[in-house]
Design an enzyme around this catalytic site. Structure first.
Site, mmCIF file in Angstrom:
data_model
loop_
_atom_site.group_PDB
_atom_site.id
_atom_site.type_symbol
_atom_site.label_atom_id
_atom_site.label_comp_id
_atom_site.label_asym_id
_atom_site.label_seq_id
_atom_site.Cartn_x
_atom_site.Cartn_y
_atom_site.Cartn_z
ATOM 1 N N TYR A 127 10.273 6.551 4.881
ATOM 2 C CA TYR A 127 8.998 7.221 5.113
ATOM 3 C C TYR A 127 9.104 8.654 5.614
ATOM 4 O O TYR A 127 8.138 9.402 5.558
ATOM 5 C CB TYR A 127 8.135 6.372 6.053
ATOM 6 C CG TYR A 127 7.661 5.117 5.363
ATOM 7 C CD1 TYR A 127 6.573 5.156 4.504
ATOM 8 C CD2 TYR A 127 8.325 3.905 5.542
ATOM 9 C CE1 TYR A 127 6.146 4.022 3.841
ATOM 10 C CE2 TYR A 127 7.902 2.759 4.877
ATOM 11 C CZ TYR A 127 6.817 2.825 4.033
ATOM 12 O OH TYR A 127 6.400 1.698 3.363
ATOM 13 N N PHE A 414 2.010 -3.709 12.976
ATOM 14 C CA PHE A 414 0.950 -3.864 11.964
ATOM 15 C C PHE A 414 1.471 -3.525 10.585
ATOM 16 O O PHE A 414 2.560 -2.996 10.427
ATOM 17 C CB PHE A 414 -0.265 -3.006 12.320
ATOM 18 C CG PHE A 414 0.017 -1.538 12.481
ATOM 19 C CD1 PHE A 414 0.044 -0.702 11.379
ATOM 20 C CD2 PHE A 414 0.267 -0.993 13.743
ATOM 21 C CE1 PHE A 414 0.294 0.660 11.520
ATOM 22 C CE2 PHE A 414 0.510 0.365 13.896
ATOM 23 C CZ PHE A 414 0.525 1.188 12.786
#
Length: 414
Positions: A127, A414
């Site tokens: 990322y 999450f």
């Protein structure tokens, strides 16, 4: 902004295709869908936030979801698109589908007025190239039973209650979680009933030999001051019981409550070791322990942050001191963020961000700016690593202005 191979298209996944969405993610992460789990752990990605790439054959080739989160930042909070459930079918890899999905996620966040995105990285090498910076760390502890704590006044006056963890406690747990982390950057609340249900869910398939989860509360009369979920796994050695107690999550409103909670968890009968949940690197427990040496510590990257609307994101937070600095920012994914920006903060930390043609004091990529955003990283240290450029005095000013008094962390994945 998003580009796809011929025959592929981006689609918002309707509720009736939710099982197909899940199947792609199951294939990507090598997990098996268990219907029994879903009875107690509802699917968390909201309708309208399930997005996929559909292949030429009409099947979903890659998926991602997002949550609308409120990201606490130093001195405030900011709407945040939490990127989650990102997966590409094994037979659809190396076609640019992930790149397209990240671009789609960014576009949709900006349309919804979310100037920041955040995620937990299953593979940290992925990322950074999309401008996400590692903005926080967490630490997990393995502690010996009866690890000694320094005394805290008022701890002995509090009482401890233990019962089975039930779904009905979701709101109580979330309320105390929010209050316990009200000053800590990154400490995001669970914004939907589905996320709160997963907080207290305890499907047998996920227990891995541990007992059904227990809830412990620390109280001052009827007032709950600390809360945790834990479970024990039985084991017996030649000298007797060698149980492990695993703490799933824990929150405390003040020092006496934290001391009373951990005094209880560290002295459970039959246990020889206690495993903590993800903790901030400056969590009170680390300071309360008399001797850290017998404690095993594993530090890992926590939440990753990506600034999508640079001026809106920066002005949502306060600085720790007055500041006047010019940044030259690179951002290959979002050219609107690139260029020179002047950051001016007054003595109260109110930050103004504007375009400027003045020469830059600091030159950095949006990835490093995202890493600095929550106040847990150092521009000076990035400079020493060659990741940020600027005079030492300018890097020091930026570091001290963006620093947070408490280390950032998000205590749930999450």
């Amino acid at each position: 902004m998003s580009t796809l191979p011929d025959g592929y298209r981006t689609v918002v996944v309707p509720p009736e295709r939710r099982d197909e969405f899940r199947e792609v993610d199951d294939l990507a992460f090598a997990v098996t869908h268990d219907p029994e789990v879903e009875k107690v752990m509802p699917f968390p990605v909201p309708d309208g936030r399930m997005v996929a790439v559909e292949g030429p054959d009409g099947r979903l080739a890659a998926v991602h979801g997002s949550y609308q989160l409120d990201l606490p930042v130093p001195g405030g909070q900011v709407p945040c698109g939490g990127l989650t459930w990102v997966g590409v079918r094994p037979d659809q890899r190396r076609r640019g589908l992930l790149t397209s999905m990240v671009r789609t996620h960014v576009e949709r966040c900006l349309e919804r007025g979310e100037p920041v995105s955040a995620l937990f990285a299953a593979e940290p090498a992925i990322y950074g190239r999309f401008g996400y910076g590692s903005a926080a760390d967490d630490v997990r502890l393995t502690l010996p039973r009866r690890a000694a704590l320094r005394p805290v006044a008022g701890s002995d006056a509090l009482t401890v209650h233990v019962e089975r963890l039930e779904a009905s406690y979701a709101d109580l747990v979330e309320d105390l979680h929010r209050r316990a982390g009200r000053r800590r950057p990154g400490w995001m609340p669970r914004t939907t009933p589905e996320l709160r249900a997963r907080l207290v869910g305890d499907p047998p398939a996920w227990r891995q030999g541990y007992e059904a989860a227990l809830l412990v509360t620390v109280r001052d009369g009827d007032d709950v001051r600390a809360i945790a979920a834990f479970a024990r796994k039985d084991a017996w050695g030649e000298a007797g019981p060698e149980y492990t107690a695993k703490v799933r999550w824990a929150s405390a409103l003040d020092a006496p409550a934290a001391h009373r909670l951990w005094s209880f968890l560290l002295d459970l009968d039959l246990t020889t070791k206690v495993e903590s949940p993800m903790l901030a690197v400056d969590d009170p427990l680390l300071h309360l322990l008399v001797d850290l040496r017998p404690t095993r510590r594993r530090v890992s990257d926590n939440v990753w942050v990506r600034l999508l609307d640079l001026p809106a994101a920066l002005t949502a937070r306060r600085t720790a001191r007055a500041l006047d600095v010019v940044l030259d920012v690179t951002d290959t994914l979002l050219p609107a963020n690139a260029g020179t920006w002047r950051l001016v903060a007054d003595d109260d930390g109110v930050l103004e961000v504007s375009r400027t043609s003045e020469p830059a004091d600091v030159r950095l990529d949006v990835r490093e700016l995202g890493a600095l955003y929550l106040g847990g990283r150092s521009a000076t240290a990035f400079g020493a690593a060659g990741l940020v450029q600027g005079e030492a005095a300018a890097l020091d000013r930026l570091t001290t202005a963006l620093a947070s008094p408490l280390a950032p962390v998000c205590p749930w994945v999450f």
